[in-house]
Design a protein around this motif. Structure first.
Motif, PDB file in Angstrom:
ATOM      1  N   ALA A   6       0.830  -1.207   0.000  1.00  0.00           N
ATOM      2  CA  ALA A   6       0.000   0.000   0.000  1.00  0.00           C
ATOM      3  C   ALA A   6       0.865   1.259   0.000  1.00  0.00           C
ATOM      4  O   ALA A   6       0.571   2.221  -0.722  1.00  0.00           O
ATOM      5  CB  ALA A   6      -0.940  -0.002   1.200  1.00  0.00           C
ATOM      6  N   GLU A   7       1.937   1.256   0.791  1.00  0.00           N
ATOM      7  CA  GLU A   7       2.855   2.410   0.821  1.00  0.00           C
ATOM      8  C   GLU A   7       3.483   2.621  -0.551  1.00  0.00           C
ATOM      9  O   GLU A   7       3.580   3.757  -1.032  1.00  0.00           O
ATOM     10  CB  GLU A   7       3.947   2.187   1.859  1.00  0.00           C
ATOM     11  CG  GLU A   7       3.477   2.248   3.291  1.00  0.00           C
ATOM     12  CD  GLU A   7       4.546   1.784   4.278  1.00  0.00           C
ATOM     13  OE1 GLU A   7       5.627   1.307   3.846  1.00  0.00           O
ATOM     14  OE2 GLU A   7       4.291   1.895   5.484  1.00  0.00           O
ATOM     15  N   THR A   8       3.912   1.541  -1.175  1.00  0.00           N
ATOM     16  CA  THR A   8       4.526   1.625  -2.498  1.00  0.00           C
ATOM     17  C   THR A   8       3.523   2.167  -3.515  1.00  0.00           C
ATOM     18  O   THR A   8       3.865   3.021  -4.338  1.00  0.00           O
ATOM     19  CB  THR A   8       5.038   0.238  -2.945  1.00  0.00           C
ATOM     20  OG1 THR A   8       5.981  -0.228  -1.972  1.00  0.00           O
ATOM     21  CG2 THR A   8       5.705   0.301  -4.300  1.00  0.00           C
ATOM     22  N   GLN A   9       2.281   1.711  -3.446  1.00  0.00           N
ATOM     23  CA  GLN A   9       1.254   2.183  -4.379  1.00  0.00           C
ATOM     24  C   GLN A   9       0.975   3.673  -4.175  1.00  0.00           C
ATOM     25  O   GLN A   9       0.841   4.421  -5.146  1.00  0.00           O
ATOM     26  CB  GLN A   9      -0.042   1.381  -4.202  1.00  0.00           C
ATOM     27  CG  GLN A   9      -1.107   1.752  -5.201  1.00  0.00           C
ATOM     28  CD  GLN A   9      -0.685   1.487  -6.636  1.00  0.00           C
ATOM     29  OE1 GLN A   9      -0.184   0.406  -6.940  1.00  0.00           O
ATOM     30  NE2 GLN A   9      -0.871   2.451  -7.516  1.00  0.00           N
ATOM     31  N   MET A  10       0.905   4.121  -2.910  1.00  0.00           N
ATOM     32  CA  MET A  10       0.675   5.549  -2.649  1.00  0.00           C
ATOM     33  C   MET A  10       1.832   6.385  -3.174  1.00  0.00           C
ATOM     34  O   MET A  10       1.616   7.445  -3.782  1.00  0.00           O
ATOM     35  CB  MET A  10       0.473   5.794  -1.151  1.00  0.00           C
ATOM     36  CG  MET A  10      -0.875   5.320  -0.643  1.00  0.00           C
ATOM     37  SD  MET A  10      -1.227   5.777   1.070  1.00  0.00           S
ATOM     38  CE  MET A  10       0.073   4.971   1.963  1.00  0.00           C
ATOM     39  N   ASP A  11       3.070   5.920  -2.954  1.00  0.00           N
ATOM     40  CA  ASP A  11       4.241   6.631  -3.472  1.00  0.00           C
ATOM     41  C   ASP A  11       4.190   6.699  -5.000  1.00  0.00           C
ATOM     42  O   ASP A  11       4.466   7.742  -5.598  1.00  0.00           O
ATOM     43  CB  ASP A  11       5.537   5.949  -3.034  1.00  0.00           C
ATOM     44  CG  ASP A  11       5.837   6.138  -1.565  1.00  0.00           C
ATOM     45  OD1 ASP A  11       5.148   6.944  -0.897  1.00  0.00           O
ATOM     46  OD2 ASP A  11       6.760   5.459  -1.067  1.00  0.00           O
ATOM     47  N   TYR A  12       3.834   5.582  -5.636  1.00  0.00           N
ATOM     48  CA  TYR A  12       3.775   5.534  -7.095  1.00  0.00           C
ATOM     49  C   TYR A  12       2.711   6.490  -7.616  1.00  0.00           C
ATOM     50  O   TYR A  12       2.938   7.219  -8.585  1.00  0.00           O
ATOM     51  CB  TYR A  12       3.497   4.107  -7.566  1.00  0.00           C
ATOM     52  CG  TYR A  12       3.738   3.910  -9.045  1.00  0.00           C
ATOM     53  CD1 TYR A  12       5.008   3.593  -9.510  1.00  0.00           C
ATOM     54  CD2 TYR A  12       2.718   4.052  -9.965  1.00  0.00           C
ATOM     55  CE1 TYR A  12       5.245   3.426 -10.861  1.00  0.00           C
ATOM     56  CE2 TYR A  12       2.938   3.885 -11.312  1.00  0.00           C
ATOM     57  CZ  TYR A  12       4.208   3.569 -11.756  1.00  0.00           C
ATOM     58  OH  TYR A  12       4.444   3.415 -13.092  1.00  0.00           O
ATOM     59  N   ASP A  13       1.545   6.502  -6.965  1.00  0.00           N
ATOM     60  CA  ASP A  13       0.480   7.417  -7.377  1.00  0.00           C
ATOM     61  C   ASP A  13       0.926   8.871  -7.257  1.00  0.00           C
ATOM     62  O   ASP A  13       0.633   9.698  -8.122  1.00  0.00           O
ATOM     63  CB  ASP A  13      -0.780   7.186  -6.538  1.00  0.00           C
ATOM     64  CG  ASP A  13      -1.467   5.863  -6.847  1.00  0.00           C
ATOM     65  OD1 ASP A  13      -1.150   5.247  -7.888  1.00  0.00           O
ATOM     66  OD2 ASP A  13      -2.310   5.448  -6.020  1.00  0.00           O
ATOM     67  N   THR A  14       1.640   9.188  -6.183  1.00  0.00           N
ATOM     68  CA  THR A  14       2.138  10.555  -5.984  1.00  0.00           C
ATOM     69  C   THR A  14       3.123  10.932  -7.089  1.00  0.00           C
ATOM     70  O   THR A  14       3.028  12.013  -7.683  1.00  0.00           O
ATOM     71  CB  THR A  14       2.813  10.683  -4.609  1.00  0.00           C
ATOM     72  OG1 THR A  14       1.863  10.366  -3.597  1.00  0.00           O
ATOM     73  CG2 THR A  14       3.365  12.081  -4.386  1.00  0.00           C
ATOM     74  N   ILE A  15       4.072  10.047  -7.373  1.00  0.00           N
ATOM     75  CA  ILE A  15       5.090  10.323  -8.389  1.00  0.00           C
ATOM     76  C   ILE A  15       4.457  10.463  -9.769  1.00  0.00           C
ATOM     77  O   ILE A  15       4.810  11.361 -10.537  1.00  0.00           O
ATOM     78  CB  ILE A  15       6.177   9.224  -8.389  1.00  0.00           C
ATOM     79  CG1 ILE A  15       6.933   9.221  -7.055  1.00  0.00           C
ATOM     80  CG2 ILE A  15       7.141   9.400  -9.553  1.00  0.00           C
ATOM     81  CD1 ILE A  15       7.647  10.502  -6.726  1.00  0.00           C
ATOM     82  N   THR A  16       3.502   9.598 -10.102  1.00  0.00           N
ATOM     83  CA  THR A  16       2.872   9.720 -11.418  1.00  0.00           C
ATOM     84  C   THR A  16       2.053  11.002 -11.523  1.00  0.00           C
ATOM     85  O   THR A  16       1.986  11.608 -12.598  1.00  0.00           O
ATOM     86  CB  THR A  16       1.980   8.500 -11.756  1.00  0.00           C
ATOM     87  OG1 THR A  16       1.033   8.307 -10.714  1.00  0.00           O
ATOM     88  CG2 THR A  16       2.809   7.253 -11.946  1.00  0.00           C
ATOM     89  N   GLY A  17       1.458  11.444 -10.416  1.00  0.00           N
ATOM     90  CA  GLY A  17       0.748  12.723 -10.415  1.00  0.00           C
ATOM     91  C   GLY A  17       1.685  13.884 -10.685  1.00  0.00           C
ATOM     92  O   GLY A  17       1.374  14.780 -11.476  1.00  0.00           O
TER      93      GLY A  17
END
Length: 141
Positions: free
Chosen positions: A112-123
């Motif tokens: 979940a942490e990795t997914q949130m980080d990925y979503d932030t970076i792609t944003g």
């Protein structure tokens, strides 16, 4: 136009690469949750940075150095088969009678942490590309 030549875009792409690789390692841990004697692995940012640095060094670019802020940061190791730089987790963790040390709840938290980080970076990446497009269009009429 090669967006990777823009330093911020290049860093975002490398971060997305790291997060994708980390997600694959977490998936391997979950897939081996019932494998006797399996120890969970983790992709450390230092090991990944060394791999990126090594790859950039081939292209003649300056190596990337990662600053550590705590003496306890993990140092990555090469896997015997030469695949992704991974290291077993240090510290204590639960172990089943079969010797397996994967804790599904911990892996799901890390996922979940990795997914949130990925979503932030792609944003951030999308915003940067939109800003570049706006700059290339020029002043509106």
């Amino acid at each position: 136009m090669d967006l990777d030549r823009i330093p911020l875009i290049g860093m975002l792409v490398r971060r997305m690469d790291f997060l994708g690789a980390r997600q694959r390692v977490i998936a391997q841990n979950v897939a081996n949750a019932d494998t006797p004697g399996y120890k969970p692995r983790e992709l450390s940012e230092d090991a990944f940075a060394r791999e990126v640095s090594r790859e950039l060094g081939r292209g003649g670019a300056a190596p990337v150095a990662v600053a550590t802020t705590t003496a306890g940061h993990m140092q990555g190791t090469r896997v015997a088969d030469g695949s992704q730089a991974r290291s077993e987790r240090s510290g204590t963790y639960e172990s089943t009678p079969s010797g397996n040390a994967v804790v599904i709840e911990d892996e799901m938290t890390r996922l979940a942490e990795t997914q949130m980080d990925y979503d932030t970076i792609t944003g951030i990446y999308r915003k940067q590309v939109a800003m570049i497009k706006t700059a290339l269009r020029g002043p509106s009429a």
